[in-house]
Design an enzyme around this catalytic site. Structure first.
Site, mmCIF file in Angstrom:
data_model
loop_
_atom_site.group_PDB
_atom_site.id
_atom_site.type_symbol
_atom_site.label_atom_id
_atom_site.label_comp_id
_atom_site.label_asym_id
_atom_site.label_seq_id
_atom_site.Cartn_x
_atom_site.Cartn_y
_atom_site.Cartn_z
ATOM 1 N N ALA A 243 2.393 -3.569 -0.706
ATOM 2 C CA ALA A 243 1.637 -2.824 0.299
ATOM 3 C C ALA A 243 0.473 -3.643 0.858
ATOM 4 C CB ALA A 243 1.129 -1.516 -0.305
ATOM 5 N N HIS A 244 -0.171 -3.060 1.857
ATOM 6 C CA HIS A 244 -1.211 -3.742 2.625
ATOM 7 C C HIS A 244 -2.367 -4.213 1.751
ATOM 8 C CE1 HIS A 244 -3.948 -0.216 2.523
ATOM 9 N NE2 HIS A 244 -2.815 0.476 2.549
ATOM 10 N N ASN A 245 -2.846 -5.398 2.060
ATOM 11 C CA ASN A 245 -4.011 -6.015 1.417
ATOM 12 C C ASN A 245 -3.805 -6.380 -0.056
ATOM 13 O OD1 ASN A 245 -5.463 -4.174 3.725
ATOM 14 N ND2 ASN A 245 -6.559 -6.097 3.373
#
Length: 330
Positions: A243-245
């Site tokens: 997922a993001h980051n």
């Protein structure tokens, strides 16, 4: 079809040859399925007992095993049968699909794209504005590379993969079929009126290091801001979600159906077992291992092994399982 004598194979492996066979070896095979033109592998005492009934003419075995080869059969003792197997598989590996032309005429390539030497671009690929391909990049048919993305030398991208805008990909990477790189991260918040959800824009990108391999149908989402990062040498199985980051260190392994929620940090050499789930904003330090099916709810120290749901130190969790098993017998 390639075939080798057992002595030719041992020249590559540099092991200890015990016994001999005059049968040519035409490929590797599992112990129970092997015929007299096959070589097989024995890495533990669990499988050593199957050697006598196997039809294989040869086997690569760990050097701590005591097995007799038998008539017209040979054994090659090596420190690590699994690593030796990798060398033999390379010897018998069939060639990759061929390109009749280096750049297929149906590929759509923007005029601003920079293409390095020796690149191969298959049918119906799309390459957007300002993309840079290093030397020796291979894009199989139906790959999409969107604007301002950079791909390093000798990276291979298999069919159906989509790499979104502004991503940075290292050299010698392999992306298998239908990988998604740089799709929007999953960011929503309840709207002010309480009647719906507000989408949080995802304006970052994805940065992937060198020698990274990502399995089929896996996803690496772009960051909300800054970058989602996968370090050099990471190996990611099929059907994995990052997922993001999230940030992965070097040489991490993620098995199939596992997933990182947003803003997870992995140190170097972390191993994530199949179907394990990692909570958002969690840090797993270098050398830690997460057992298959575990649910990680908090930080994990370097070198620690955790199991269960919620995940706990493996020794403690095993004690709990033993205790529960005893209770069920009363």
């Amino acid at each position: 079809m390639a075939s080798y004598t057992i002595k030719e194979i041992n020249t590559i492996l540099k092991g200890e040859l015990i016994g001999n066979t005059d049968n040519l070896i035409e490929g590797p095979e599992q112990l129970k399925n092997a015929k007299n033109h096959h070589i097989t592998f024995i890495g533990s005492t669990k499988y050593a007992k199957l050697w006598e009934s196997s039809e294989a003419s040869a086997a690569v075995i760990n050097d701590n095993l005591n097995i007799e080869p038998g008539d017209n059969r040979a054994l090659i003792k090596v420190p690590n049968a699994d690593l030796a197997m990798a060398k033999i598989l390379e010897m018998f590996s069939p060639p990759s699909p061929e390109f009749e032309v280096e750049i297929h005429p149906t590929a759509v390539i923007h005029e601003t794209v920079v293409i390095g030497g020796g690149c191969k671009i298959g049918a119906n690929c799309y390459i957007g504005p300002n993309v840079v391909l290093g030397d020796g990049v291979t894009l199989y048919p139906n790959v999409c590379i969107f604007d301002d993305t950079v791909i390093g030398d000798a990276t291979t991208v298999w069919s159906g993969t989509v790499i979104r805008e502004r991503c940075i990909i290292g050299s010698h990477c392999i992306f298998h079929t239908n990988v998604s790189i740089g799709a929007d991260g999953f960011g929503y918040r309840p709207s002010d009126d309480g009647r719906g959800l507000t989408k949080i824009p995802q304006i970052g990108n994805v940065i992937i290091g060198h020698y990274v391999e990502i399995g089929a149908n896996s996803c690496v989402d772009r960051a909300k801001f800054s970058a989602t990062i996968i370090g050099d040498g990471c190996k990611i199985d099929n059907l994995v979600q990052i997922a993001h980051n999230s940030v992965m260190g070097r040489s991490c392994i993620m098995a199939g159906h596992s997933g990182l929620a947003g803003s997870v940090t992995l140190g170097d050499g972390v191993i994530i077992g199949g179907s394990a789930s990692i909570k958002d904003h969690t840090t797993i330090e270098s050398g830690a291992t997460v057992g298959a099916g575990s649910g990680v709810m908090g930080d994990i120290k370097a070198g620690q092994t955790v199991l269960g749901y919620p995940a706990q130190d493996s020794r403690e969790m095993l004690k709990q399982w033993v205790a529960l098993k005893r209770l069920t017998k009363k």
